[in-house]
Structure formats: structure tokens, C-alpha cells
Motif scaffolding. Sequence first.
Motif, PDB file in Angstrom:
ATOM      1  N   VAL A  94       0.854  -1.191   0.000  1.00 50.19           N
ATOM      2  CA  VAL A  94       0.000   0.000   0.000  1.00 50.19           C
ATOM      3  C   VAL A  94       0.891   1.243   0.000  1.00 50.19           C
ATOM      4  O   VAL A  94       1.762   1.399   0.860  1.00 50.19           O
ATOM      5  N   ARG A  95       0.679   2.104  -0.994  1.00 49.88           N
ATOM      6  CA  ARG A  95       1.505   3.311  -1.096  1.00 49.88           C
ATOM      7  C   ARG A  95       0.778   4.360  -1.922  1.00 49.88           C
ATOM      8  O   ARG A  95      -0.206   4.069  -2.606  1.00 49.88           O
ATOM      9  N   SER A  96       1.283   5.544  -1.860  1.00 43.18           N
ATOM     10  CA  SER A  96       0.737   6.628  -2.663  1.00 43.18           C
ATOM     11  C   SER A  96       1.508   6.736  -3.969  1.00 43.18           C
ATOM     12  O   SER A  96       2.740   6.686  -3.997  1.00 43.18           O
ATOM     13  N   HIS A  97       0.766   6.869  -5.078  1.00 38.62           N
ATOM     14  CA  HIS A  97       1.396   7.021  -6.382  1.00 38.62           C
ATOM     15  C   HIS A  97       1.568   8.499  -6.761  1.00 38.62           C
ATOM     16  O   HIS A  97       2.033   8.802  -7.856  1.00 38.62           O
ATOM     17  N   ALA A  98       1.138   9.388  -5.887  1.00 37.74           N
ATOM     18  CA  ALA A  98       1.152  10.820  -6.196  1.00 37.74           C
ATOM     19  C   ALA A  98       2.567  11.324  -6.455  1.00 37.74           C
ATOM     20  O   ALA A  98       3.520  10.924  -5.787  1.00 37.74           O
ATOM     21  N   THR A  99       2.681  12.184  -7.450  1.00 37.26           N
ATOM     22  CA  THR A  99       3.948  12.837  -7.757  1.00 37.26           C
ATOM     23  C   THR A  99       3.822  14.330  -7.446  1.00 37.26           C
ATOM     24  O   THR A  99       2.730  14.826  -7.172  1.00 37.26           O
ATOM     25  N   GLU A 100       4.925  15.012  -7.484  1.00 34.35           N
ATOM     26  CA  GLU A 100       4.933  16.439  -7.181  1.00 34.35           C
ATOM     27  C   GLU A 100       5.048  17.260  -8.469  1.00 34.35           C
ATOM     28  O   GLU A 100       5.732  16.843  -9.422  1.00 34.35           O
ATOM     29  N   LEU A 101       4.361  18.386  -8.495  1.00 30.68           N
ATOM     30  CA  LEU A 101       4.461  19.309  -9.615  1.00 30.68           C
ATOM     31  C   LEU A 101       4.298  20.723  -9.072  1.00 30.68           C
ATOM     32  O   LEU A 101       3.293  21.021  -8.418  1.00 30.68           O
ATOM     33  N   PRO A 102       5.266  21.604  -9.312  1.00 30.18           N
ATOM     34  CA  PRO A 102       5.180  22.959  -8.777  1.00 30.18           C
ATOM     35  C   PRO A 102       3.911  23.685  -9.229  1.00 30.18           C
ATOM     36  O   PRO A 102       3.407  23.466 -10.326  1.00 30.18           O
ATOM     37  N   LYS A 103       3.400  24.549  -8.362  1.00 34.42           N
ATOM     38  CA  LYS A 103       2.168  25.277  -8.666  1.00 34.42           C
ATOM     39  C   LYS A 103       2.297  26.128  -9.929  1.00 34.42           C
ATOM     40  O   LYS A 103       1.357  26.245 -10.705  1.00 34.42           O
ATOM     41  N   LYS A 104       3.463  26.720 -10.122  1.00 32.75           N
ATOM     42  CA  LYS A 104       3.663  27.561 -11.304  1.00 32.75           C
ATOM     43  C   LYS A 104       3.598  26.735 -12.589  1.00 32.75           C
ATOM     44  O   LYS A 104       3.078  27.198 -13.610  1.00 32.75           O
ATOM     45  N   VAL A 105       4.110  25.516 -12.530  1.00 32.74           N
ATOM     46  CA  VAL A 105       4.064  24.634 -13.702  1.00 32.74           C
ATOM     47  C   VAL A 105       2.621  24.212 -13.973  1.00 32.74           C
ATOM     48  O   VAL A 105       2.172  24.154 -15.114  1.00 32.74           O
ATOM     49  N   ARG A 106       1.864  23.943 -12.906  1.00 31.08           N
ATOM     50  CA  ARG A 106       0.457  23.571 -13.053  1.00 31.08           C
ATOM     51  C   ARG A 106      -0.338  24.698 -13.692  1.00 31.08           C
ATOM     52  O   ARG A 106      -1.160  24.479 -14.591  1.00 31.08           O
ATOM     53  N   ALA A 107      -0.093  25.911 -13.217  1.00 32.52           N
ATOM     54  CA  ALA A 107      -0.806  27.070 -13.758  1.00 32.52           C
ATOM     55  C   ALA A 107      -0.448  27.299 -15.220  1.00 32.52           C
ATOM     56  O   ALA A 107      -1.313  27.587 -16.055  1.00 32.52           O
ATOM     57  N   LEU A 108       0.835  27.150 -15.541  1.00 36.47           N
ATOM     58  CA  LEU A 108       1.274  27.345 -16.925  1.00 36.47           C
ATOM     59  C   LEU A 108       0.684  26.265 -17.835  1.00 36.47           C
ATOM     60  O   LEU A 108       0.286  26.555 -18.973  1.00 36.47           O
ATOM     61  N   ALA A 109       0.617  25.035 -17.334  1.00 34.26           N
ATOM     62  CA  ALA A 109       0.046  23.941 -18.131  1.00 34.26           C
ATOM     63  C   ALA A 109      -1.428  24.197 -18.425  1.00 34.26           C
ATOM     64  O   ALA A 109      -1.915  23.921 -19.525  1.00 34.26           O
ATOM     65  N   LEU A 110      -2.156  24.742 -17.443  1.00 34.79           N
ATOM     66  CA  LEU A 110      -3.573  25.053 -17.660  1.00 34.79           C
ATOM     67  C   LEU A 110      -3.731  26.149 -18.711  1.00 34.79           C
ATOM     68  O   LEU A 110      -4.635  26.095 -19.558  1.00 34.79           O
ATOM     69  N   LYS A 111      -2.839  27.130 -18.694  1.00 38.36           N
ATOM     70  CA  LYS A 111      -2.876  28.175 -19.719  1.00 38.36           C
ATOM     71  C   LYS A 111      -2.641  27.588 -21.106  1.00 38.36           C
ATOM     72  O   LYS A 111      -3.304  27.956 -22.073  1.00 38.36           O
ATOM     73  N   HIS A 112      -1.710  26.657 -21.201  1.00 36.56           N
ATOM     74  CA  HIS A 112      -1.424  26.026 -22.493  1.00 36.56           C
ATOM     75  C   HIS A 112      -2.603  25.183 -22.955  1.00 36.56           C
ATOM     76  O   HIS A 112      -2.891  25.124 -24.158  1.00 36.56           O
ATOM     77  N   ALA A 113      -3.276  24.521 -22.008  1.00 35.71           N
ATOM     78  CA  ALA A 113      -4.450  23.725 -22.366  1.00 35.71           C
ATOM     79  C   ALA A 113      -5.572  24.621 -22.894  1.00 35.71           C
ATOM     80  O   ALA A 113      -6.217  24.307 -23.904  1.00 35.71           O
TER      81      ALA A 113
END
Length: 212
Positions: A94-113
Motif C-alpha cells: 500500500v503506497r501513494s502514487h502521487a507525484t509532485e508538480l510545482p504550482k507555477k508549472v500547473r498554472a502554466l500547463a492550464l494556460k497552455h491547455a
Amino acid sequence: MKLDVITLDAGKAGSVELSDDIFAIGEVRADLLQRAVKWQLSRRQAGTHRAKERAEIARTGKKFGRQKGGGSARHGSRRAPIFVGGGKAHGPKVRSHATELPKKVRALALKHALSSKAGSSSLIVLDEARLDAPKTAALKAQFAKLGLTSALIIDGETLDENFALAARNIPHVDVLPAQGLNVYDVLRRDTLVLTKSAVEKINERFAAKESA
């Protein structure tokens, strides 16, 4: 950039100005979109798969054969991984598969989407997403007028209950409030539909992130 605003009946309702910093970035970076989607999906994985190891098997640990002269290899326990019913060697835990992604990268990715939808003419701005009654057939007919077969519809802070109830029975159509806007859902549907309230909330969302 300016975009025409339409109604559910495919009528015109003026126009709206969309921020170029959000909807017209330029060349869409597929690597950012991939990282954002991977980050989202990894957080959804349950990670509850598990196998029993040798020490957890309910079997006797008594030595079951002679040390020598038995005609086979030496073994001390039936719980060993080499036997049927024995423990699993290096099995899943049992473990978490979650990875980390900086907030700025997330925001930039949403803009690109968002920019990818605007750049491919797959973005529609609705006056409002409201219905007098939760009638799926009527809403489906309105979607047909707009040419919507696979769409993500983003409304303002809250959803109209009648609209949400009518839309949830239509295949390949998702309805989310503005705070639920995300890269994965934007990319998985052919058309992105924003209400005027959603556009305001998106502008506020990115303005708050840039000032933070």
C-alpha cells in the motif's frame, strides 16, 4: 482576443474579450500538458494493491522434510515464496502514487491547455448555462444546434442544478464549476465551453496566482 458569445439556442449575445496571456500563449508545449496530466492521474491512483509476504502467511514454520537424503533441495518452511500458497517475494505494498508538480508549472500547463482549445477553434463562450427544467432531451437538442458531441462545460462559482441534472445523462459531456477547471478534463473533450461567469472566474484565478 475577442470571441463571440452565443446562447444555448445558438443565438448571438455579444462578444467577450479573452486575455491573451491565458488563451493565446502561442506555441502549445506538449511536455507541460503531459506533466500536468501525469500529475493528475497519479494522484487518482488508489495504491491499495497489496500482497502477503512470507511472514504474514498462516502456515506452519516447521521443517517439513529431512535435511539430507530426501532427494530434493533443503527447505525449512512452506511459507517460502517458491511454494504454492507461500508468501509473495517483493510483492506490492500500500503506497501513494502521487507525484509532485510545482504550482507555477500547473498554472502554466492550464494556460497552455486553454490556449490549445482557443487556437484550434474548439472554444465556445456561452451567455449562461441555465435551464428552466432538468430536461435532458431538450438540452441535447440545444447541444446539437451548437454542434457539441464531446464537450467540457465550465460555469461560474456554482452550477445551475437543472442544467447539471440534464447534462449528466448525455454521453461525453462533463459539467464543472470554475474551480474544477483542470488540464486533464480540458484535453479529454473535443470542445471547451465557458460561460461568461467562468471567464471572469478564470481571470480572477490567474490574477490571484500572479499576485501571490
